[in-house]
Design a protein around this motif. Structure first.
Motif, PDB file in Angstrom:
ATOM      1  N   GLN A  13       0.787  -1.097   0.021  1.00  8.52           N
ATOM      2  CA  GLN A  13       0.027   0.007  -0.057  1.00  8.52           C
ATOM      3  C   GLN A  13       0.983   1.278  -0.141  1.00  8.52           C
ATOM      4  O   GLN A  13       0.381   2.367  -0.198  1.00  8.52           O
ATOM      5  CB  GLN A  13      -1.035  -0.106   1.293  1.00  8.52           C
ATOM      6  CG  GLN A  13      -0.478   0.093   2.585  1.00  8.52           C
ATOM      7  CD  GLN A  13      -0.071  -1.147   3.330  1.00  8.52           C
ATOM      8  OE1 GLN A  13       0.455  -2.020   2.278  1.00  8.52           O
ATOM      9  NE2 GLN A  13       0.093  -1.005   4.527  1.00  8.52           N
ATOM     10  N   SER A  42      -2.772   7.485  -1.955  1.00  9.67           N
ATOM     11  CA  SER A  42      -4.205   7.044  -1.680  1.00  9.67           C
ATOM     12  C   SER A  42      -4.858   7.985  -1.335  1.00  9.67           C
ATOM     13  O   SER A  42      -4.547   9.053  -0.808  1.00  9.67           O
ATOM     14  CB  SER A  42      -4.094   5.853  -0.709  1.00  9.67           C
ATOM     15  OG  SER A  42      -3.389   6.110   0.465  1.00  9.67           O
ATOM     16  N   HIS A  46      -8.437   7.993   1.204  1.00 13.17           N
ATOM     17  CA  HIS A  46      -9.413   7.039   2.107  1.00 13.17           C
ATOM     18  C   HIS A  46     -10.836   7.716   2.372  1.00 13.17           C
ATOM     19  O   HIS A  46     -11.081   8.914   2.488  1.00 13.17           O
ATOM     20  CB  HIS A  46      -8.618   7.039   3.429  1.00 13.17           C
ATOM     21  CG  HIS A  46      -8.917   5.770   4.076  1.00 13.17           C
ATOM     22  ND1 HIS A  46      -8.367   5.431   5.329  1.00 13.17           N
ATOM     23  CD2 HIS A  46      -9.654   4.724   3.905  1.00 13.17           C
ATOM     24  CE1 HIS A  46      -8.855   4.093   5.862  1.00 13.17           C
ATOM     25  NE2 HIS A  46      -9.663   3.784   4.863  1.00 13.17           N
ATOM     26  N   PHE A  52      -4.495  -4.564  -1.957  1.00 13.59           N
ATOM     27  CA  PHE A  52      -3.297  -3.651  -1.736  1.00 13.59           C
ATOM     28  C   PHE A  52      -2.164  -4.406  -2.889  1.00 13.59           C
ATOM     29  O   PHE A  52      -1.361  -3.662  -3.741  1.00 13.59           O
ATOM     30  CB  PHE A  52      -2.747  -3.551  -0.428  1.00 13.59           C
ATOM     31  CG  PHE A  52      -3.577  -2.882   0.288  1.00 13.59           C
ATOM     32  CD1 PHE A  52      -4.586  -1.908  -0.173  1.00 13.59           C
ATOM     33  CD2 PHE A  52      -3.648  -2.992   1.713  1.00 13.59           C
ATOM     34  CE1 PHE A  52      -5.430  -1.296   0.486  1.00 13.59           C
ATOM     35  CE2 PHE A  52      -4.195  -2.053   2.617  1.00 13.59           C
ATOM     36  CZ  PHE A  52      -5.252  -1.380   1.973  1.00 13.59           C
ATOM     37  N   VAL A  89      -2.493   5.926  -7.965  1.00 15.35           N
ATOM     38  CA  VAL A  89      -3.309   6.397  -6.972  1.00 15.35           C
ATOM     39  C   VAL A  89      -4.447   5.549  -6.926  1.00 15.35           C
ATOM     40  O   VAL A  89      -5.049   4.823  -7.627  1.00 15.35           O
ATOM     41  CB  VAL A  89      -3.648   7.880  -6.929  1.00 15.35           C
ATOM     42  CG1 VAL A  89      -4.437   8.056  -8.290  1.00 15.35           C
ATOM     43  CG2 VAL A  89      -4.669   8.175  -5.754  1.00 15.35           C
ATOM     44  N   ALA A  90      -4.820   5.122  -5.519  1.00 17.07           N
ATOM     45  CA  ALA A  90      -5.918   4.218  -5.204  1.00 17.07           C
ATOM     46  C   ALA A  90      -6.711   5.124  -4.318  1.00 17.07           C
ATOM     47  O   ALA A  90      -6.325   5.625  -3.477  1.00 17.07           O
ATOM     48  CB  ALA A  90      -5.569   2.878  -4.647  1.00 17.07           C
ATOM     49  N   VAL A 142      -9.602   4.331  -1.542  1.00 19.37           N
ATOM     50  CA  VAL A 142      -9.856   3.031  -0.812  1.00 19.37           C
ATOM     51  C   VAL A 142     -11.115   3.333   0.125  1.00 19.37           C
ATOM     52  O   VAL A 142     -11.199   4.257   1.141  1.00 19.37           O
ATOM     53  CB  VAL A 142      -8.586   2.599   0.159  1.00 19.37           C
ATOM     54  CG1 VAL A 142      -8.886   1.636   1.175  1.00 19.37           C
ATOM     55  CG2 VAL A 142      -7.420   2.396  -0.953  1.00 19.37           C
ATOM     56  N   THR A 178      -8.344  -1.332   6.244  1.00 10.86           N
ATOM     57  CA  THR A 178      -8.143  -0.280   5.214  1.00 10.86           C
ATOM     58  C   THR A 178      -7.198   0.732   6.011  1.00 10.86           C
ATOM     59  O   THR A 178      -6.607   1.343   5.289  1.00 10.86           O
ATOM     60  CB  THR A 178      -8.998   0.282   4.448  1.00 10.86           C
ATOM     61  OG1 THR A 178      -9.973   0.903   5.480  1.00 10.86           O
ATOM     62  CG2 THR A 178      -9.977  -0.523   3.791  1.00 10.86           C
ATOM     63  N   ILE A 228      -3.383   2.552   5.017  1.00  5.80           N
ATOM     64  CA  ILE A 228      -2.620   3.175   3.856  1.00  5.80           C
ATOM     65  C   ILE A 228      -2.439   4.476   4.536  1.00  5.80           C
ATOM     66  O   ILE A 228      -2.892   5.300   4.991  1.00  5.80           O
ATOM     67  CB  ILE A 228      -3.917   3.409   2.967  1.00  5.80           C
ATOM     68  CG1 ILE A 228      -5.097   4.033   3.509  1.00  5.80           C
ATOM     69  CG2 ILE A 228      -4.222   2.203   2.134  1.00  5.80           C
ATOM     70  CD1 ILE A 228      -6.145   4.278   2.420  1.00  5.80           C
ATOM     71  N   SER A 249      -2.739   7.599   3.583  1.00  4.48           N
ATOM     72  CA  SER A 249      -3.597   8.437   2.691  1.00  4.48           C
ATOM     73  C   SER A 249      -3.306  10.100   2.403  1.00  4.48           C
ATOM     74  O   SER A 249      -2.776  10.576   3.557  1.00  4.48           O
ATOM     75  CB  SER A 249      -4.947   8.488   3.151  1.00  4.48           C
ATOM     76  OG  SER A 249      -4.882   8.526   4.523  1.00  4.48           O
TER      77      SER A 249
END
Length: 394
Positions: free
Chosen positions: A12, A17, A19, A106, A116-117, A119, A130, A133, A135
């Protein structure tokens, strides 16, 4: 979860990220934010919870479900790591199914080389799987009384659990919340040295949001604020293109035409109220026949009370046991259909009992087709949308 991701090499940390936490709107905001980032040229992943049919549906790359082979490889790597982690834990403790699935997401996103994710938290925030991360942006979509047995009895207690994911020196974006929650958000942001952004309640008159329901306009406004917080600025033309294209499965999702048939995962009083508020515009004068199935631990009375003004008739049913098992909820129970019908009667809604889910959908279609202008709605739980889509969408 930290031990597990450490054993996996902290996948991750190989992408930026965002969140997304909150009571309602998380999946919609997650999908919309990811789509906005992708429209601005980034390679984007997303983690969604829960899935509809398959666990791999929780992991998206460029808006599409992760490839089956890539998901299988990620799960195998996590399973191997989890065996070692389990041996290091106290007796009786072990990596949970949701933790393993989150870690696999992840791993899969890192292997897919996303930049970028976005989540979505599963439940709460502070103790959610989660919350490992790093974030750069945290989004609080909304706060309502749900999962009180784990998160607290008041909105402030629930908000505190969700806001606990906020990282130092980052950005917090909040949707429409009560004054008490807004004050808590401001205080939390101040403590963490984070910038606080209040998302607008609407994306603006020039933005046409394809996803039906007024609540989706609010969700798109939150997603736009989150994407802007991450990128610095947004291209108005890209925003309009995404708004006109993005859809959200299970949120006033139209799956059949005769009669018009919609699925909605509204599973708590606030979600039910948002659905009821949007139904008249979607129904356009049609009488709404609903098939309702609600988990036993939900406030069915408040949910039905919120929906009642928008409904003509209700078929009360129960969630298929296989759907709960397949989503990692083997201990969850559906509220008995007869009990749900009694709640409907108290709310002044004509209701009948059909515990069998497939039979209830058939009966709901019959009732909707019997009306000159009938519409069928399946609602009450995330765990009803997948089975209903399979049966009605065909």
């Amino acid at each position: 979860m930290r031990r597990l991701t450490t054993a996996l090499g902290l996948p991750q940390h190989r992408f930026a990220s965002i969140h997304v936490v909150g009571t309602n709107g998380k999946s919609s905001v997650t999908r919309m934010t990811a789509a906005l980032l992708q429209a601005h040229g980034l390679r984007v992943g997303a983690c969604i919870s829960p899935h509809v049919d398959r666990w791999s549906q929780r992991t998206l790359v460029q808006g599409e479900e992760i490839d089956a082979a890539a998901w299988e490889q990620a799960v195998a790597q996590v399973a191997s790591a989890a065996e070692g982690v389990d041996r290091s834990l106290e007796e009786g403790d072990a990596v949970t199914q949701f933790e393993a699935a989150t870690a696999a997401s992840f791993v899969a996103l890192a292997r897919a080389r996303v930049e970028v994710a976005v989540v979505e938290a599963g439940l709460g925030g502070r103790l959610d799987a989660t919350n490992t991360i790093p974030s750069r942006v945290t989004v609080l979509t909304s706060i309502g009384l749900d999962h009180t047995e784990w998160l607290g009895e008041t909105e402030a207690e629930i908000a505190a659990e969700k806001l606990a994911v906020l990282r130092d020196q980052t950005t917090l974006v909040i949707g429409e919340v009560s004054p008490a929650v807004a004050e808590l958000a401001e205080h939390t942001a101040g403590e963490r040295g984070a910038r606080l952004v209040q998302a607008p309640s609407d994306p603006g008159p020039d933005v046409q949001v394809r996803a039906p329901g007024e609540f989706q306009r609010r969700n798109f406004a939150i997603a736009s604020a989150a994407a802007e917080a991450f990128l610095g600025r947004l291209d108005p033309e890209a925003v309009e293109r995404v708004a006109e294209a993005v859809t959200v499965p299970g949120r006033l999702e139209r799956v059949a035409e005769h009669p018009p048939t919609y699925l909605d995962a509204a599973h708590n009083p606030a979600g039910a109220a948002a659905l009821a508020h949007s139904l008249p515009a979607v129904a356009a004068g049609r009488r709404v026949v609903a098939c309702l199935a609600i988990l036993a631990d939900k406030d069915a009375g408040e949910m039905v009370a919120a929906l009642a003004p928008a409904l003509y008739r209700v078929v009360c049913t129960e969630l298929p046991a296989a759907a709960l098992q397949g989503h990692g909820r083997p201990g969850a129970r559906s509220r008995p259909a007869a009990e749900l019908a009694a709640i409907c009667a108290q709310a002044g809604v004509s209701a009948e009992v059909e515990p069998g889910f497939e039979a209830a959908l058939r009966r709901g279609r019959e009732l909707a087709l019997a009306e000159p202008e009938g519409l069928l709605l399946v609602a009450g739980s995330h765990y009803a949308t997948g089975p209903a889509r399979g049966l009605l969408g065909a």
